[in-house]
Scaffold this motif. Structure first.
Motif, PDB file in Angstrom:
ATOM      1  N   GLU A 274      42.395  29.387  49.237  1.00 44.57           N
ATOM      2  CA  GLU A 274      42.442  28.179  48.413  1.00 44.57           C
ATOM      3  C   GLU A 274      41.371  28.192  47.326  1.00 44.57           C
ATOM      4  N   VAL A 275      41.281  29.312  46.603  1.00 45.34           N
ATOM      5  CA  VAL A 275      40.278  29.454  45.555  1.00 45.34           C
ATOM      6  C   VAL A 275      40.847  28.943  44.243  1.00 45.34           C
ATOM      7  N   ASP A 276      40.055  28.144  43.529  1.00 40.11           N
ATOM      8  CA  ASP A 276      40.530  27.627  42.252  1.00 40.11           C
ATOM      9  C   ASP A 276      39.655  28.093  41.082  1.00 40.11           C
ATOM     10  N   LYS A 277      38.515  28.756  41.376  1.00 43.97           N
ATOM     11  CA  LYS A 277      37.621  29.195  40.306  1.00 43.97           C
ATOM     12  C   LYS A 277      36.873  30.448  40.724  1.00 43.97           C
TER      13      LYS A 277
ATOM     14  N   GLN B  18      33.489  25.733  49.155  1.00 46.06           N
ATOM     15  CA  GLN B  18      33.828  27.100  49.574  1.00 46.06           C
ATOM     16  C   GLN B  18      33.579  28.058  48.424  1.00 46.06           C
ATOM     17  N   LEU B  19      32.839  29.117  48.673  1.00 44.21           N
ATOM     18  CA  LEU B  19      32.589  30.140  47.657  1.00 44.21           C
ATOM     19  C   LEU B  19      33.269  31.440  48.075  1.00 44.21           C
ATOM     20  N   CYS B  20      33.990  32.033  47.124  1.00 45.52           N
ATOM     21  CA  CYS B  20      34.669  33.308  47.385  1.00 45.52           C
ATOM     22  C   CYS B  20      34.139  34.338  46.402  1.00 45.52           C
ATOM     23  N   PHE B  21      33.651  35.466  46.910  1.00 47.02           N
ATOM     24  CA  PHE B  21      33.086  36.523  46.077  1.00 47.02           C
ATOM     25  C   PHE B  21      34.021  37.721  46.064  1.00 47.02           C
TER      26      PHE B  21
ATOM     27  N   VAL C 149      33.890  36.899  51.349  1.00 51.24           N
ATOM     28  CA  VAL C 149      33.625  38.083  50.526  1.00 51.24           C
ATOM     29  C   VAL C 149      34.869  38.966  50.549  1.00 51.24           C
ATOM     30  N   ILE C 150      35.429  39.219  49.355  1.00 54.22           N
ATOM     31  CA  ILE C 150      36.587  40.119  49.239  1.00 54.22           C
ATOM     32  C   ILE C 150      36.097  41.407  48.574  1.00 54.22           C
ATOM     33  N   PHE C 151      36.185  42.506  49.309  1.00 53.21           N
ATOM     34  CA  PHE C 151      35.740  43.810  48.807  1.00 53.21           C
ATOM     35  C   PHE C 151      36.904  44.526  48.116  1.00 53.21           C
TER      36      PHE C 151
END
Length: 590
Positions: A35-38, A53-56, A86-88
């Motif tokens: 559910e990432v929007d930015k 929520q932070l997604c890297f 964290v998405i590698f």
């Protein structure tokens, strides 16, 4: 001027499918799962976000893990609770998870993978965008990226059918090939029965041919890369090129009609082509004068937009050429090229060494000085001890002792080495030395030092005719062979190997060359038992460069393809040049 493909040349596969697959997977990871929007770019400063929520999305690098750990720990100190993902890309490494654990945040973040390993930069060029591959493997001996290469090859064979004929040279090439074949066996059936779209695949290690990568590039695309640095298929042209106060990012690929016609040309031909293009464009504009209203309407709706776009691109490339000319004139480029050619041919080595010493003393550039030292070392099979010590001392005095570790790296990678005692002694010298005192023998060795024994490069160069013998001046407007990419002075070793192996469909007859390259156990051929490949697919060749390839090599093989009726596709861990190679070895970061 440009390289038109022969009418019978095979069509290239459509690599847009790779982009679609990667995009769809990323959309799923970002939107459906998390559910990432930015998105925030990972920089040295913290990302300011009020999101819970932070997604890297990151490369699996230690410094990125430290950045994320600092941000998460800063939230903890501030008493803030958030979810972290964290998405590698292209894959997750155990070492990265260990860093997160050391920093005390492993339990606070969840990890995922985005297997995006192939970026189409052009219709015939795929890049894995792994510039660290060269240092990791060829200096540190780190084999973690081998799996990424194997996965990329597996993806290509899944999408475009099996490769009937496989050739390779180098330890990394062999390991990648073996792991790829294991993946194929584990998932047997995915490519079974499919007709191959690509008839040949060639895997090549960068350390098989360091010389080509160390030479100054003189084809237009190579010079643009050396001067402005092409990144991910685009380049930032500064105000000196755009003739304005702003910089402009320009995509360099086959869609740029002006660039596509000059990219493979020797730089000496480019200005003439651009001048003719400007005259043709002006003639197109002048057609408006005699038009009636209806013709003018058609001209505006159908042609004007395209002409304006072409005019804009033409202005940019003329500006880029002028900027390159200014910089190269300031650097005395002609003298530099002359020295390089002498080193390649094995002539005037003493004068070449003196030129490098002057280059160091004038503090022209630490990277350039290193490059020339490496080129001298490889072409001479190592520097004689006296020259090695002298050049190293001068370099450290001129550029600083902090470069000492860089010399250690270059030695380990085989780029800048010192000849072992006795390497310079010929049979005659050995006999003479037995008849005189030790002190006198030392003097004799020094006297014969400029006549060092033939290096592997010299022997390979002679065996493969890498230095063309031309009566008169080499015609760069109508090139006769791949040597035109280095002004007719040198055929890229990597490209010659590809040419000869494809002619023979094996390494047969090249045993001596393979031995001289120290690859006797790492050259392989795998021919398909059943012949399902069409004649068209057999003229389509995928060349995989492990450790990076240069635009000069790409231009040379495009030329070979035109001459022989082949079409080449290039897959590289990253596009490289001499400066990037030296920077990868350097312990002093710019």
């Amino acid at each position: 001027m440009a390289f038109p493909h022969r009418p019978d040349a095979p069509e290239l596969p459509d690599f847009s499918m790779l982009k679609r697959l990667a995009r769809d997977q990323l959309i799923y990871l970002l939107e459906q799962q998390h559910e990432v929007d930015k998105l925030y770019k990972v920089e040295n400063k913290p990302a300011l976000s009020s999101s819970e929520q932070l997604c890297f999305l990151v490369r699996p690098r230690i410094r990125n893990m430290r950045y994320i750990a600092n941000l998460v720990n800063a939230d903890k100190v501030a008493g803030r609770t958030r979810k972290y993902k964290v998405i590698f890309s292209p894959q997750k490494f155990y070492a990265c998870e260990m860093v997160l654990e050391e920093e005390g945040i492993y339990g606070d973040v969840s990890c995922d993978e985005w297997a995006f390993s192939l970026l189409p930069l052009d219709v015939d060029l795929l890049s894995m965008e792994l510039p660290e591959f060269f240092r990791d493997y060829f200096l540190e001996g780190d084999q973690r990226w081998i799996n990424t290469v194997a996965q990329a090859l597996h993806l290509l064979s899944t999408l475009y059918g099996p490769f009937p004929n496989c050739y390779g040279i180098g330890r990394c090439a062999k390991m990648s090939y073996e792991l790829w074949r294991q993946l194929e066996e584990e998932e047997d059936g995915e490519t079974k029965g499919r007709r191959p779209e690509i008839g040949h695949i060639f895997l090549l290690d960068r350390d098989v041919d360091f010389v080509t990568a160390l030479c100054s590039q003189v084809v237009y695309e190579g010079l643009v890369d050396d001067t402005f640095r092409i990144k991910c298929g685009s380049v930032d042209f500064g105000p000196e090129v755009t003739s304005s106060d702003k910089s402009l990012k320009v995509l360099l690929n086959a869609e740029d009609k002006v660039f596509s016609e000059i990219r493979n040309e020797h730089f000496s031909n480019v200005f003439g082509f651009l001048s003719q293009k400007a005259r043709n464009l002006q003639a197109q504009y002048d057609r408006r004068r005699g038009m009636d209203i209806k013709q003018m309407k058609n001209f505006v709706s159908r042609e004007l937009k395209g002409l304006k776009q072409e005019h804009r691109l033409l202005s940019l490339h003329i500006g880029a050429c002028e900027s390159i000319m200014k910089k190269k004139t300031k650097q005395d480029f002609q003298e530099l090229i002359k020295t390089e050619h002498a080193l390649l041919e094995g002539f005037n080595i003493r004068e070449g060494t003196s030129y490098i010493e002057e280059h160091i003393d004038r503090q022209v550039s630490p990277i350039e000085s290193l490059r020339l030292m490496c080129l001298l070392s490889i072409t001479e099979n190592g520097l004689i001890p006296k020259d090695y010590r002298s050049l190293k001392t001068q370099y450290l005095q001129s550029y600083g002792p902090e470069h000492l570790l860089t010399f250690s790296n270059l030695r380990r990678a085989g780029l800048l080495t010192e000849q072992a005692p006795g390497d310079t002694l010929t049979a005659v010298e050995s006999k003479v030395s037995k008849l005189v005192t030790d002190k006198a023998a030392g003097k004799i060795t020094d006297a014969f030092s400029s006549l060092a024994k033939r290096s592997n490069f010299r022997a390979i160069s002679k065996k493969l005719n890498l230095i063309p013998r031309v009566d008169g001046e080499y015609d760069l407007k109508v090139p006769r062979d791949m040597a035109y990419v280095f002004s007719g002075a040198y055929v890229p070793l990597s490209c010659r190997i590809v040419e000869l192996v494809l002619e023979r469909r094996s390494w047969q007859g090249l045993d001596e060359v393979v031995r001289l390259l120290n690859c006797s156990e790492c050259a392989f051929t795998d021919m398909a038992k059943e012949d399902k490949a069409s004649s068209e697919s057999l003229r389509l060749i995928l060349v995989v460069f492990l450790g990076g390839c240069t635009f000069s090599e790409i231009s040379a093989l495009r030329f070979l393809g035109r001459e022989k009726g082949y079409r080449f596709i290039f897959l590289t861990t990253a596009v490289t040049n001499s400066a990037r190679l030296m920077e990868a070895m350097s312990e002093v970061k710019a």
